[in-house]
Design a protein around this motif. Structure first.
Motif, short mmCIF file in Angstrom:
data_model
loop_
_atom_site.label_atom_id
_atom_site.label_comp_id
_atom_site.label_asym_id
_atom_site.label_seq_id
_atom_site.Cartn_x
_atom_site.Cartn_y
_atom_site.Cartn_z
N LEU A 79 -4.00 -14.82 -19.74
CA LEU A 79 -4.43 -13.43 -19.76
C LEU A 79 -5.60 -13.19 -18.82
CD1 LEU A 79 -4.22 -12.75 -23.61
CD2 LEU A 79 -2.89 -11.60 -21.85
N PHE A 80 -6.56 -14.11 -18.86
CA PHE A 80 -7.75 -13.93 -18.03
C PHE A 80 -7.39 -13.91 -16.54
CE2 PHE A 80 -11.25 -15.84 -15.59
CZ PHE A 80 -12.23 -14.89 -15.83
N TYR A 81 -6.55 -14.83 -16.13
CA TYR A 81 -6.22 -14.88 -14.70
C TYR A 81 -5.31 -13.72 -14.29
CZ TYR A 81 -8.71 -19.17 -14.01
OH TYR A 81 -9.72 -20.09 -13.90
N ARG A 82 -4.55 -13.22 -15.21
CA ARG A 82 -3.77 -12.01 -14.89
C ARG A 82 -4.69 -10.82 -14.71
NH1 ARG A 82 2.01 -10.56 -17.53
NH2 ARG A 82 2.52 -8.85 -16.14
N ILE A 83 -5.67 -10.71 -15.61
CA ILE A 83 -6.64 -9.63 -15.48
C ILE A 83 -7.43 -9.79 -14.18
CG2 ILE A 83 -8.72 -8.63 -16.50
CD1 ILE A 83 -7.63 -9.56 -19.24
N LEU A 84 -7.82 -11.02 -13.89
CA LEU A 84 -8.60 -11.25 -12.67
C LEU A 84 -7.81 -10.85 -11.43
CD1 LEU A 84 -11.19 -12.43 -11.39
CD2 LEU A 84 -10.02 -14.64 -11.31
N GLU A 85 -6.55 -11.19 -11.40
CA GLU A 85 -5.73 -10.81 -10.25
C GLU A 85 -5.63 -9.29 -10.13
OE1 GLU A 85 -4.74 -12.67 -7.93
OE2 GLU A 85 -3.54 -11.22 -6.82
N ASN A 86 -5.53 -8.60 -11.27
CA ASN A 86 -5.52 -7.14 -11.23
C ASN A 86 -6.85 -6.60 -10.69
OD1 ASN A 86 -2.93 -6.95 -12.25
ND2 ASN A 86 -3.60 -6.83 -14.38
N CYS A 87 -7.94 -7.22 -11.11
CA CYS A 87 -9.25 -6.78 -10.60
C CYS A 87 -9.34 -7.01 -9.10
CB CYS A 87 -10.37 -7.53 -11.32
SG CYS A 87 -10.54 -7.14 -13.07
N VAL A 88 -8.82 -8.13 -8.63
CA VAL A 88 -8.83 -8.42 -7.20
C VAL A 88 -8.01 -7.38 -6.44
CG1 VAL A 88 -7.99 -10.06 -5.47
CG2 VAL A 88 -9.30 -10.89 -7.44
N ARG A 89 -6.85 -7.06 -6.98
CA ARG A 89 -6.01 -6.05 -6.32
C ARG A 89 -6.68 -4.69 -6.31
NH1 ARG A 89 0.00 -7.34 -8.76
NH2 ARG A 89 0.15 -9.47 -7.98
N ASP A 90 -7.33 -4.34 -7.44
CA ASP A 90 -8.05 -3.06 -7.48
C ASP A 90 -9.11 -3.02 -6.40
OD1 ASP A 90 -6.51 -2.25 -9.58
OD2 ASP A 90 -8.00 -2.69 -11.13
N THR A 91 -9.84 -4.10 -6.25
CA THR A 91 -10.89 -4.14 -5.22
C THR A 91 -10.28 -4.01 -3.83
OG1 THR A 91 -12.20 -5.57 -6.66
CG2 THR A 91 -12.81 -5.51 -4.33
N GLN A 92 -9.18 -4.70 -3.60
CA GLN A 92 -8.53 -4.60 -2.29
C GLN A 92 -8.03 -3.19 -2.02
OE1 GLN A 92 -5.76 -7.80 -2.92
NE2 GLN A 92 -7.00 -9.29 -1.79
N ARG A 93 -7.49 -2.54 -3.07
CA ARG A 93 -7.04 -1.15 -2.89
C ARG A 93 -8.22 -0.24 -2.57
NH1 ARG A 93 -4.14 -1.74 -7.85
NH2 ARG A 93 -2.05 -2.51 -7.47
N ARG A 94 -9.30 -0.41 -3.30
CA ARG A 94 -10.48 0.43 -3.03
C ARG A 94 -10.96 0.23 -1.60
NH1 ARG A 94 -12.09 -0.91 -8.37
NH2 ARG A 94 -13.39 -2.59 -7.58
N ARG A 95 -10.93 -1.01 -1.16
CA ARG A 95 -11.34 -1.28 0.22
C ARG A 95 -10.42 -0.56 1.21
NH1 ARG A 95 -12.07 -7.73 0.65
NH2 ARG A 95 -14.04 -7.98 -0.45
N THR A 96 -9.13 -0.62 0.94
CA THR A 96 -8.17 0.03 1.84
C THR A 96 -8.41 1.53 1.90
OG1 THR A 96 -6.55 -1.66 1.30
CG2 THR A 96 -5.72 0.34 2.32
N VAL A 97 -8.56 2.14 0.69
CA VAL A 97 -8.79 3.60 0.65
C VAL A 97 -10.10 3.93 1.32
CG1 VAL A 97 -9.22 5.53 -0.91
CG2 VAL A 97 -7.41 3.90 -1.42
N ARG A 98 -11.13 3.14 1.04
CA ARG A 98 -12.44 3.42 1.64
C ARG A 98 -12.37 3.29 3.16
NH1 ARG A 98 -16.79 -0.25 -0.84
NH2 ARG A 98 -15.66 -1.78 0.41
N GLY A 99 -11.63 2.28 3.61
CA GLY A 99 -11.49 2.09 5.05
C GLY A 99 -10.79 3.27 5.71
#
Lengths: 207, 146
Positions: A84-104
């Motif tokens: 569960l933890f690593y699944r959540i972590l991967e989701n957090c990583v993807r969220d951060t990458q998406r935010r970076r993309t949108v911000r860029g």
């Protein structure tokens, strides 16, 4: 009046017992959770850092994953925490990458903030080599690690996740499949392809 | 792909694992401190959530218990509605009549006389009386004749 007295005595007698049970249960859960989080936090940080290539973002992702695990899954059996933890972590990583993309994208439309848009998410000071003299072995290990991180970051996300969870975190195929939300066969495929790609790119450091 | 990597791949995987584990073990003190703070923040939230949940449980039931107790007290203090007095006197009269009827043998015999119709005429009694008179007369005639 006797009925009221009986009811009141029963109610007040129930509260301390339940309170003690709740306190003991909370302490036990907290100790188990603390032990689990202390065990995984460093590897989790390295996995997030390799994916995001940024220390602060990786720390934020790990903290978010910890909070979400504790908030939503603390009552689940302890053996389920790692997937569960690593699944959540991967989701957090993807969220951060998406935010970076949108911000860029947003920043690219705003020419007067070009300086912020061009900001490199990774700290150049952290990436710079340490000028202090180091033994040759440490230099070689540092170079090998940098090459490994770069190769891992270049992998498709699913392959990188399968490789790090299986090889670095040490999850078995089933737990990795639960963490990735896919079948065990998919995990084996992703892991095999990641291994082949990394060997092809990093052979010079190990062979 | 048979699931078991070849020896060279297994050795490669072992070396990458050692490299990554070494990097995780030698994180800077600042990073380790921030990870520890993140862990404590998560656990603090967990403890706060459990405590709030526990409080919410008994706080949720306490008003209901207080209201129930108040209602019980009011019912006990005010008491239930008194029974109608007329019903008690009627019941008492009926009970007295029954006792008097049982004590009086003549009255009991009259009460048990179920042969009379609505007009008070007891046809069975008269039929019996006529039969008894005829039988007596027959007995007398036979005795005279003989």
């Amino acid at each position: 009046m006797n009925t009221f007295a009986t009811l009141l005595a029963g109610t007040t007698g129930l509260l301390p017992h339940r309170g003690m049970h709740l306190l003991e249960s909370t302490q036990h859960d907290a100790r188990s959770l603390e032990s689990f989080l202390a065990t995984v936090e460093r590897k989790a940080f390295r996995i997030a850092q390799i994916a995001l290539r940024h220390e602060d973002d990786a720390l934020d992702a790990v903290q978010d994953a910890m909070l979400r695990l504790v908030r939503h899954y603390a009552t689940r059996p302890a053996e389920e925490w790692a997937p569960l933890f690593y699944r959540i972590l991967e989701n957090c990583v993807r969220d951060t990458q998406r935010r970076r993309t949108v911000r860029g994208r947003v920043m690219s439309w705003l020419p007067w903030v070009g300086r912020a848009a061009d900001e490199d998410p990774s700290d150049p000071l952290e990436q710079a080599p340490d000028p202090a003299p180091q033994p040759e072995a440490r230099v070689q290990a540092g170079e090998a690690l940098q090459a490994l991180e770069a190769a891992l970051a270049a992998l498709p996300a699913r392959q990188r996740q399968a490789f790090l969870l299986r090889n670095f975190e040490g999850l078995d195929v089933e737990a990795t499949a639960r963490a990735m939300g896919c079948s065990a066969g998919s995990v084996k495929t992703h892991y095999f392809r990641a291994l082949q790609t990394l060997r092809a790119q990093l052979g010079e450091y190990w062979e | 792909m048979n699931g078991e990597p070849d020896p060279a791949s297994a050795e490669f995987a072992r070396r990458t694992r050692e490299l990554l584990e070494a990097s995780a073990a030698s994180l800077p003190a600042r990073t380790r401190s921030r990870l520890t703070r993140a862990r404590y923040a998560a656990l603090g939230q967990h403890a706060a959530g459990r405590a709030a949940g526990g409080r919410a449980l008994w706080q949720r039931w306490l008003p209901a218990g207080a209201v129930s107790a108040a209602v019980l007290v009011m019912l006990l203090l005010l008491g239930g509605p008194p029974p109608p007095p007329q019903q008690a006197s009627v019941t008492g009269a009926a009970g007295g009549d029954d006792l008097e009827l049982l004590a009086d043998h003549d009255a009991l015999a009259l009460a048990q006389d179920q042969g009379a119709d609505a007009n008070g005429v007891d046809y069975e009694f008269y039929a019996w009386a006529v039969g008894a008179a005829q039988e007596e007369a027959g007995n007398s005639g036979a005795g005279v004749g003989t």
